[in-house]
Design an enzyme around this catalytic site. Structure first.
Site, PDB file in Angstrom:
ATOM      1  CG  PHE A 380      -1.572  -1.338   1.467  1.00 12.36           C
ATOM      2  CD1 PHE A 380      -2.282  -1.986   0.466  1.00 12.36           C
ATOM      3  CD2 PHE A 380      -1.416  -1.973   2.679  1.00 12.36           C
ATOM      4  CE1 PHE A 380      -2.844  -3.242   0.693  1.00 12.36           C
ATOM      5  CE2 PHE A 380      -1.964  -3.221   2.911  1.00 12.36           C
ATOM      6  CZ  PHE A 380      -2.679  -3.859   1.922  1.00 12.36           C
ATOM      7  CB  CYS A 381       2.190   3.579  -1.561  1.00  9.66           C
ATOM      8  SG  CYS A 381       1.994   3.207  -3.310  1.00  9.66           S
TER       9      CYS A 381
END
Length: 461
Positions: A380-381
């Site tokens: 998720f970055c």
């Protein structure tokens, strides 16, 4: 067990812990609710979109407004034609609407950007000094800054995390502290007002990454003392390619233009073979080129539509669903939810977890192909945070929104239980790092444009 509903005993257990709402909460409608999607077994079911933290569908009011504006689409600011004047009026009115939605001060400026990442990079180009953030942040907040940038490791408790921030601010002068409004991994909301007070006591400004917060809770930067806020339309039910940076004008008025070009200048001359430029002040100073009028109009329409529900109906709806989801996942021994801190006062509708002995990507693929449920898998970055919470492993993320129902949550819990305890019903293999069914009979190219499964996993901030 059904692929799309909880067994009666499981439903009863969740209802006992968190009763389902007796009546539906009146919330703004979204485009695509009830979208039929195919399953591997040949059935078609309504899509349960539980991936709204990545990108949310458009509000119906937003789509309607854009459709109404399209016939008028024209150039802005210098066009003499009627359509041009209408679009200019819409664009500039949108600034005021977005500013009011985030509680901006009278002298704040609103700059339209592509998204939150773009807005953070724009602000980074204007900061006259060092910057600071926590390691729990999205990559956009971790990586945007230039020069002297420090990252503070969050502790397991909020109290110790705040102490670490205070120590870092005391070590040397810091121009700007960047904090998340709500974690895009766990949904946790840090004590924003308290953090702002710490920063201001040290002579440091604060930018709030509200990409995840703004669709779920009131932001109000003036009340919280926040100096800047950044957000994305595609997470705020306005997926038309516009975000915003709202905040104090002084740094933005003297910074080098974010992009050099038409619209950002007052005058340009050529003397002795060199261009001489008089730059416009913000916001136009940082909006060179033809602006995304439709995107700005869409973002403003989303702000207008959400404004009436963001303080009451939206949080109440979401808290009930999060409690129901927590109760359901707690009943699955193979599932471990992820949390940053020991406690937080509030969370938005974002829940991430890992399933024992089953890769997150395989869980997500099975949820989609066998149950018609869309979730996110990966890191998720937020790689540093996932390294701390899950040892660097990928996780599954469920994110709720305006059109999520108790039935959607129950359907997800039933599907996760089945996958965690029995494994996926179909056979899957990895293709370019993504899990896909060995025999996929679904039409993944319904528009005939050559779409293919797989690809890289981004998270679009």
């Amino acid at each position: 067990m059904s692929h799309t509903a909880l067994a009666p005993c499981a439903t009863a257990e969740i209802d006992a812990a968190v009763p389902a709402p007796r009546t539906a909460v009146a919330l703004p409608a979204l485009v695509g609710t009830g979208l039929p999607v195919p399953l591997l077994d040949g059935r078609t079911v309504p899509y349960a979109n539980l991936d709204l933290a990545a990108s949310a569908p458009a509000l119906q009011a937003v789509a309607d407004h854009v459709a109404e504006l399209l016939p008028y689409y024209s150039s802005v600011h210098r066009g003499a034609g009627y359509a041009s004047q209408v679009c200019t009026s819409v664009l500039e009115a949108a600034r005021g609407t977005v500013a009011r939605f985030v509680g901006a001060r009278a002298d704040d400026v609103t700059v339209f950007t592509r998204n939150t990442t773009d807005a953070l990079n724009l602000l980074a180009s204007a900061v006259p000094g060092s910057t600071l953030c926590l390691d729990v942040e999205h990559h956009a907040t971790l990586l945007a800054w230039r020069g002297d940038h420090r990252v503070v490791c969050a502790a397991d408790t909020l109290g110790e995390t705040l102490d670490r921030l205070a120590d870092a601010l005391a070590q040397r002068p810091t121009a700007l502290l960047a904090i998340t409004g709500a974690s895009n991994v766990t949904g946790e909301i840090p004590p924003i007002t308290e953090i702002v007070a710490l920063a201001h006591a040290a002579g440091c400004r604060v930018v709030l990454d509200a990409a995840q917060l703004a669709p779920h809770r009131r932001v109000d930067i003036a009340a919280r003392g926040v100096d800047y806020v950044v957000l994305s339309g595609h997470k705020l039910y306005a997926p038309y390619g516009t975000g915003a940076l709202v905040g104090r004008r002084d740094w933005l008025d003297v910074a080098a233009p974010y992009l050099a070009g038409g619209g950002a200048v007052r005058a340009v001359g050529v003397e002795g073979g060199a261009a001489e430029v008089s730059w416009a002040p913000a916001p136009h100073r940082h909006e060179a080129g033809t602006p995304n009028v439709l995107g700005a109009a869409a973002l403003a329409a989303a702000c207008r539509t959400l404004d009436a529900a963001i303080d009451t109906e939206v949080p109440a709806h979401e808290r009930a669903l999060v409690a129901r989801l927590d109760a359901g996942l707690a009943g699955i021994a193979e599932v471990t939810p992820l949390r940053i801190w020991d406690r937080t006062e509030d969370r938005v509708g974002v829940v991430s977890f890992v399933v024992t002995d089953i890769p997150a990507g395989l869980v997500a693929a099975a949820l989609s192909a066998e149950h018609g449920i869309g979730v996110r898998d990966g890191r998720f970055c937020a790689h540093p945070l996932l390294t701390r919470l899950a040892g660097g492993a990928d996780a599954v993320r469920v994110s709720l929104g305006l059109n999520t129902t108790a039935s959607d949550v129950d359907r997800l819990v039933a599907a996760v239980r089945e996958i965690a305890q029995r494994g996926p019903a179909a056979d899957y293999h990895e293709v370019d790092g993504r899990w896909v069914p060995l025999a996929d009979t679904r039409d993944l190219d319904p528009f005939g444009v050559g779409a293919t499964a797989g690809g890289t996993a981004g998270c679009g901030h």
